[in-house]
Design a protein around this motif. Structure first.
Motif, mmCIF file in Angstrom:
data_model
loop_
_atom_site.group_PDB
_atom_site.id
_atom_site.type_symbol
_atom_site.label_atom_id
_atom_site.label_comp_id
_atom_site.label_asym_id
_atom_site.label_seq_id
_atom_site.Cartn_x
_atom_site.Cartn_y
_atom_site.Cartn_z
ATOM 1 N N PHE A 192 0.818 -1.217 0.000
ATOM 2 C CA PHE A 192 0.000 0.000 0.000
ATOM 3 C C PHE A 192 0.855 1.273 0.000
ATOM 4 C CE2 PHE A 192 -2.607 -3.173 2.371
ATOM 5 C CZ PHE A 192 -3.605 -3.331 1.417
ATOM 6 N N ALA A 193 2.146 1.129 -0.277
ATOM 7 C CA ALA A 193 3.074 2.263 -0.144
ATOM 8 C C ALA A 193 2.671 3.448 -1.024
ATOM 9 C CB ALA A 193 4.495 1.819 -0.468
ATOM 10 N N LYS A 194 2.296 3.186 -2.261
ATOM 11 C CA LYS A 194 1.951 4.285 -3.177
ATOM 12 C C LYS A 194 0.714 5.029 -2.699
ATOM 13 C CE LYS A 194 1.345 5.454 -8.056
ATOM 14 N NZ LYS A 194 2.549 6.305 -8.103
ATOM 15 N N ILE A 195 -0.296 4.289 -2.246
ATOM 16 C CA ILE A 195 -1.530 4.921 -1.770
ATOM 17 C C ILE A 195 -1.253 5.720 -0.492
ATOM 18 C CG2 ILE A 195 -3.839 4.446 -0.852
ATOM 19 C CD1 ILE A 195 -3.942 2.044 -2.773
ATOM 20 N N PHE A 196 -0.426 5.172 0.396
ATOM 21 C CA PHE A 196 -0.071 5.869 1.632
ATOM 22 C C PHE A 196 0.697 7.151 1.296
ATOM 23 C CE2 PHE A 196 2.263 6.909 5.409
ATOM 24 C CZ PHE A 196 1.459 6.494 6.466
ATOM 25 N N ASN A 197 1.656 7.053 0.371
ATOM 26 C CA ASN A 197 2.440 8.220 -0.038
ATOM 27 C C ASN A 197 1.530 9.316 -0.580
ATOM 28 O OD1 ASN A 197 4.937 9.692 -0.960
ATOM 29 N ND2 ASN A 197 4.056 9.229 -2.967
ATOM 30 N N LYS A 198 0.574 8.938 -1.410
ATOM 31 C CA LYS A 198 -0.338 9.913 -2.003
ATOM 32 C C LYS A 198 -1.167 10.618 -0.926
ATOM 33 C CE LYS A 198 -2.905 8.859 -5.486
ATOM 34 N NZ LYS A 198 -3.839 8.062 -6.317
ATOM 35 N N ASN A 199 -1.683 9.846 0.015
ATOM 36 C CA ASN A 199 -2.521 10.453 1.054
ATOM 37 C C ASN A 199 -1.730 11.455 1.889
ATOM 38 O OD1 ASN A 199 -5.248 9.525 0.957
ATOM 39 N ND2 ASN A 199 -5.206 9.291 3.181
ATOM 40 N N SER A 200 -0.533 11.062 2.287
ATOM 41 C CA SER A 200 0.291 11.952 3.104
ATOM 42 C C SER A 200 0.686 13.199 2.320
ATOM 43 C CB SER A 200 1.544 11.211 3.577
ATOM 44 O OG SER A 200 1.209 10.170 4.482
ATOM 45 N N ALA A 201 1.148 12.991 1.087
ATOM 46 C CA ALA A 201 1.583 14.121 0.267
ATOM 47 C C ALA A 201 0.433 15.085 0.005
ATOM 48 C CB ALA A 201 2.165 13.618 -1.053
ATOM 49 N N TYR A 202 -0.764 14.544 -0.206
ATOM 50 C CA TYR A 202 -1.907 15.405 -0.501
ATOM 51 C C TYR A 202 -2.287 16.244 0.712
ATOM 52 C CZ TYR A 202 -5.851 16.696 -3.462
ATOM 53 O OH TYR A 202 -6.724 17.381 -4.272
ATOM 54 N N ARG A 203 -2.199 15.654 1.895
ATOM 55 C CA ARG A 203 -2.486 16.429 3.115
ATOM 56 C C ARG A 203 -1.527 17.599 3.259
ATOM 57 N NH1 ARG A 203 -1.410 12.021 6.751
ATOM 58 N NH2 ARG A 203 -1.406 13.522 8.459
ATOM 59 N N TYR A 204 -0.264 17.374 2.927
ATOM 60 C CA TYR A 204 0.732 18.456 2.981
ATOM 61 C C TYR A 204 0.417 19.536 1.946
ATOM 62 C CZ TYR A 204 5.086 20.775 1.589
ATOM 63 O OH TYR A 204 6.018 21.707 1.220
ATOM 64 N N MET A 205 0.016 19.100 0.744
ATOM 65 C CA MET A 205 -0.285 20.075 -0.306
ATOM 66 C C MET A 205 -1.494 20.932 0.046
ATOM 67 S SD MET A 205 0.404 17.781 -3.725
ATOM 68 C CE MET A 205 0.506 19.129 -4.898
ATOM 69 N N LEU A 206 -2.427 20.360 0.775
ATOM 70 C CA LEU A 206 -3.614 21.112 1.187
ATOM 71 C C LEU A 206 -3.321 22.072 2.329
ATOM 72 C CD1 LEU A 206 -6.309 18.288 1.089
ATOM 73 C CD2 LEU A 206 -6.180 20.242 -0.460
ATOM 74 N N ASP A 207 -2.356 21.722 3.169
ATOM 75 C CA ASP A 207 -2.086 22.533 4.353
ATOM 76 C C ASP A 207 -0.621 22.388 4.745
ATOM 77 O OD1 ASP A 207 -1.992 23.907 6.734
ATOM 78 O OD2 ASP A 207 -3.660 22.833 7.674
ATOM 79 N N VAL A 208 0.174 23.409 4.465
ATOM 80 C CA VAL A 208 1.618 23.339 4.726
ATOM 81 C C VAL A 208 1.913 23.176 6.213
ATOM 82 C CG1 VAL A 208 1.993 25.836 4.986
ATOM 83 C CG2 VAL A 208 3.817 24.390 4.033
ATOM 84 N N ARG A 209 0.947 23.504 7.047
ATOM 85 C CA ARG A 209 1.150 23.342 8.494
ATOM 86 C C ARG A 209 1.268 21.871 8.888
ATOM 87 N NH1 ARG A 209 -3.881 26.912 10.354
ATOM 88 N NH2 ARG A 209 -4.731 25.622 8.663
ATOM 89 N N MET A 210 0.889 20.987 7.977
ATOM 90 C CA MET A 210 1.012 19.547 8.216
ATOM 91 C C MET A 210 2.407 19.037 7.862
ATOM 92 S SD MET A 210 -1.869 18.536 9.406
ATOM 93 C CE MET A 210 -1.652 16.767 9.222
ATOM 94 N N ALA A 211 3.314 19.939 7.480
ATOM 95 C CA ALA A 211 4.611 19.534 6.917
ATOM 96 C C ALA A 211 5.398 18.617 7.849
ATOM 97 C CB ALA A 211 5.437 20.774 6.565
#
Length: 629
Positions: A403-422
Motif C-alpha cells: 500500500f506504499a503508493k496509496i499511503f504516499n499519495k494520502n500523506s503528500a496530498y495532506r501536505y499540499m492542502l495545508d503546509v502546516r502539516m509539513a
C-alpha cells in the motif's frame, strides 16, 4: 517566504533653477553648485533613516497633513529653525494630451513652507503608531481637480530633497514550487496577486496550444478541429474550461479585426464543445497583435514602422506594403488556447461517505487499482471543497509495502492542502521510506518537504547533507531539471540566511548560482514573480528586469506578471525610452487596457502616479491608447 517588498516607493528628482516657474517660492533657496555642502546634514539624516520609517501626505478635504510613524526621526530631521517642509500641489491637467509638458522644478502650486519649532509643535498623534502635522491647504481653484502632493524637504531653508511618492504594489515571494508525487508529479499553484493572503489551490491539468488563422477563414467546424482534438489524447479527461486569446494582424480596421477574432474564437470553442457533453466554461478575448508585429519587424527593413503611431502604421499598411509584408503578418493571426482539464471520474456521483466505505473495502480486499481510483475521486472532492482535509484521516491505509503508493499519495496530498502539516507528513514519509528505501517518489517528496521545513526554520538542517541528498536523487531516476529546481530553492534559502548573518560574499555566491541555473527548468508565472522579487531584494533590479524582459514581450504572459514588470520598470527612465519598452506597454494594453491606463491615475484614484507622464515617451503611449485630452 512571506516577505513584502515595496519597490521604489520614493523617487527623487532635481531640475535646474532655470526651469522654475514664475511663481512665489517664498523664502526657499534652490541651491546649485553648493548643494552638497548646504544639504549635507539633511542628506546624512536620510541615509541613516531606519528602513521601517514611513511617511506620506494625507488629504482631509482641503487640508494636507504630513504623516509619519517615527517621531524621533521626525524631530531629528526638523531640529533647526530653518528645517522644514513645503508642499507642491500638482494637478493632472499638467499632463493634458493636447499640451506639451514643460520640465519644471515646481510642477504645480507651491504652498507656504512650515519650519522648525512650529512644525514640531504641529505634530500630533493620528492613530496607533502614527503622527501627523498640518502642512497646508489646497487652493480653492484646485479642489475639484485630480491632485498629487510632492514634498520639498528644506534644510536651513535650502531645498535639499524633492520627493515624489510612487504607489507601487507589493508582492509576496515564495520558494519555487517543487510539486509532490501523487500518481505523477503534481503542483500547487498560487495566483499572482499583490499582497495576497489566499492559500494554495491545486492545479487542474492544463494544455496550451496555438491555432493559426487562415487569412479569410472565420468559421471553424467540428471537422476542422477534430485532427487537433485527436492529437491531444484526451480520452481520460473532460475539458472543464477554455481560455482563448485571439489575435489579428495589425492592418485594417480595429473594430473589424476584433469582431473577426471573436467570431473565430467562438466557433473554435463551439467546435470543441461538440466532443463532450459536460458544458465547457469559455473565456474569450481578442486584440490586434502589435506585440509580435514590433518584435518581428525589429532589425528588418521595416524597423522604421516601430517609430510610428498605430494610426500611421495602419495608413502605411493600407497600400502595397501590406501584401509585401504578408510573410510576416500571416504569423500574427492566431489563437492561443488554454484548456483546463478534469479527469473523468466514474465515482463522481457518489457521496463522500459512500466513497469512504468503498475505499476501505478495496483496501481490505487488496484491490489496489480500485482503491487508487477511489482515492483520486476523493481528492477531486477535496479540490472542489466538497469535503474538508480532515476527511483524509478516515481513510484506513495500512503501512505495508503493497500500500506504499496509496499511503504516499494520502500523506503528500495532506501536505499540499495545508503546509502546516509539513512536520507530521515529513515524519510519516520517513517511516514509509523504511519500507520502500529505493522508491524515488517517496524520496523526492521527503526532500521537497525538508527544503520547505528548512525555509520555515521548523527543523535543523545539515546543509551539506541536504545538498548531497538533493543531488543523490539522480541515482533514483529523478529528472535533472527537478533536481536543478531543488538546488535553486536550496540557494534561495541559503542566500536569505547568509544575508541575515551579513555574509555578503556568501550571499552573492548563492545569488550567482541561482542566476546561472534557473534556465535549466520551466518556470511557472509565480516562479517568475518569486525569482524577480528575490533578485530585487537580495541582488539588484537589473537581474529581475533581465529575468522578465523577454517574457514581458510575449503575448502568452500572465496578466498579473506583466503588470508586476511594469510596476517594477515604469519609473526607470532609461529603460522606458527603449523601443522594446513600447512593445511591452502595447502588450499590457492588449491584455487589459483599462488596467494599464489606471496606472497613470493619481495615487488617490488607485494609480502609481500620474506624474509618470512627465516622461514624454510614457505620455506619448498613454495619450495614443488611453484617449485623454
Amino acid at each position: 517566504m512571506n516577505l513584502k517588498i515595496l519597490l521604489g516607493a520614493f523617487i527623487l528628482s532635481f531640475c535646474s533653477l532655470n526651469s522654475l516657474k514664475a511663481q512665489n517660492t517664498y523664502d526657499i533657496v534652490f541651491p546649485q553648485a553648493n548643494r552638497n555642502q548646504v544639504c549635507q546634514s539633511c542628506t546624512n539624516i536620510f541615509r541613516q533613516m531606519p528602513k521601517e520609517v514611513r511617511f506620506s501626505i494625507v488629504r482631509e478635504q482641503s487640508n494636507l497633513y504630513f504623516r509619519i510613524n517615527d517621531k524621533k526621526w521626525f524631530d531629528m530631521l526638523f531640529k533647526n529653525p530653518g528645517d522644514g517642509i513645503a508642499i507642491d500641489v500638482v494637478s493632472k491637467k499638467r499632463y493634458n494630451c493636447n499640451e506639451t509638458t514643460t520640465p519644471s522644478q515646481i510642477k504645480g502650486v507651491l504652498l507656504k513652507p512650515v519650519y522648525g519649532a512650529k512644525l514640531r509643535n504641529l505634530l500630533k498623534p493620528a492613530s496607533e503608531n502614527w503622527f501627523w502635522a498640518h502642512v497646508g491647504r489646497i487652493p480653492e481653484t484646485l479642489l475639484n481637480e485630480e491632485l498629487e502632493f510632492n514634498i520639498l524637504f528644506l534644510s536651513n531653508k535650502n531645498m535639499c530633497r524633492y520627493q515624489t511618492i510612487y504607489n507601487l504594489e507589493s508582492y509576496l515571494w515564495e520558494l519555487l514550487d517543487m510539486g509532490m508525487y501523487l500518481d505523477s508529479l503534481t503542483y500547487n499553484t498560487k495566483q499572482i496577486k499583490p499582497s495576497s493572503s489566499e492559500g494554495y489551490i491545486l492545479k487542474n491539468k492544463t494544455l496550451k496550444f496555438t491555432i493559426p488563422f487562415e487569412k479569410n477563414k472565420s468559421e471553424y467546424s467540428h471537422e476542422d478541429i477534430k485532427p487537433l482534438y485527436d492529437s491531444l489524447h484526451l480520452t481520460d479527461f473532460n475539458i472543464k474550461t477554455i481560455k482563448i486569446k485571439a489575435y489579428s494582424s495589425v492592418e485594417g480596421s480595429l473594430e473589424r479585426n476584433v469582431e473577426l477574432q471573436e467570431q473565430r474564437a467562438s466557433t473554435i470553442a463551439a467546435a470543441l464543445q461538440t466532443f463532450q457533453k459536460p458544458a465547457i466554461k469559455t473565456e474569450i478575448s481578442s486584440s490586434e497583435n502589435w506585440v509580435e508585429f514590433l518584435n518581428d519587424t525589429k532589425d528588418t527593413n521595416y524597423s522604421y514602422l516601430s517609430e510610428l503611431s498605430k494610426a500611421d502604421v495602419k495608413t502605411k499598411l493600407a497600400g502595397a506594403l501590406s501584401k509585401e509584408m504578408e510573410p510576416i503578418l500571416k504569423h500574427h493571426r492566431k489563437a492561443l488556447i488554454e484548456l483546463g482539464l478534469e479527469k473523468k471520474d466514474k465515482y463522481k456521483s457518489m457521496t463522500a461517505d459512500a466513497l469512504l466505505l468503498k475505499f476501505n473495502d478495496a483496501i481490505i480486499n487488496e484491490d489496489l487499482n480500485q482503491a487508487n481510483e477511489i482515492q483520486n475521486s476523493i481528492f477531486e472532492k477535496l479540490k472542489g471543497k466538497e469535503i474538508s482535509p480532515d476527511f483524509l484521516k478516515k481513510m484506513n491505509i495500512p503501512k505495508q509495502l503493497k500500500f506504499a503508493k496509496i499511503f504516499n499519495k494520502n500523506s503528500a496530498y495532506r501536505y499540499m492542502l495545508d503546509v502546516r502539516m509539513a512536520v507530521i507528513v515529513y515524519n510519516e514519509l520517513l517511516e514509509l521510506e523504511k519500507l520502500v528505501p529505493k522508491n524515488a517518489e517517496v524520496k523526492y517528496n521527503i526532500i521537497a518537504i525538508k527544503i520547505r521545513l528548512w525555509d520555515y526554520n521548523w527543523v535543523d538542517v545539515n546543509e551539506t547533507k541536504l545538498k548531497n541528498e538533493i543531488n543523490g536523487l539522480k541515482n533514483y531516476g529523478i529528472d535533472a531539471s527537478l533536481i536543478s529546481r531543488m538546488m535553486v530553492n536550496y540557494h534561495l534559502i541559503k542566500a536569505k540566511n547568509l544575508m541575515q548573518k551579513r555574509d555578503y560574499s556568501g550571499k552573492d555566491a548563492s545569488v550567482s548560482y541561482i542566476n546561472k541555473n534557473y534556465k535549466n527548468f520551466v518556470l511557472s508565472d509565480y516562479d517568475y514573480l518569486s525569482l524577480a522579487q528575490f533578485f530585487s531584494y537580495y541582488a539588484n533590479s537589473d537581474m529581475a528586469i533581465a529575468l522578465l524582459e523577454e517574457k514581458a514581450r510575449s503575448i502568452d504572459i500572465d496578466e498579473d506578471l506583466l503588470f508586476y514588470y511594469l510596476n517594477h520598470t515604469l519609473i526607470n527612465k532609461e529603460l522606458t525610452y527603449q523601443t522594446d519598452y513600447r512593445t511591452i506597454m502595447l502588450n499590457a494594453i492588449n491584455i487589459n487596457k483599462e488596467r494599464y491606463c489606471k496606472l497613470f491615475n493619481s495615487i488617490e484614484n488607485g494609480g502609481v502616479t500620474f506624474q509618470l507622464l512627465e516622461n514624454e515617451y510614457l505620455k506619448e503611449t498613454y495619450c495614443e491608447n488611453c484617449g485623454e485630452n
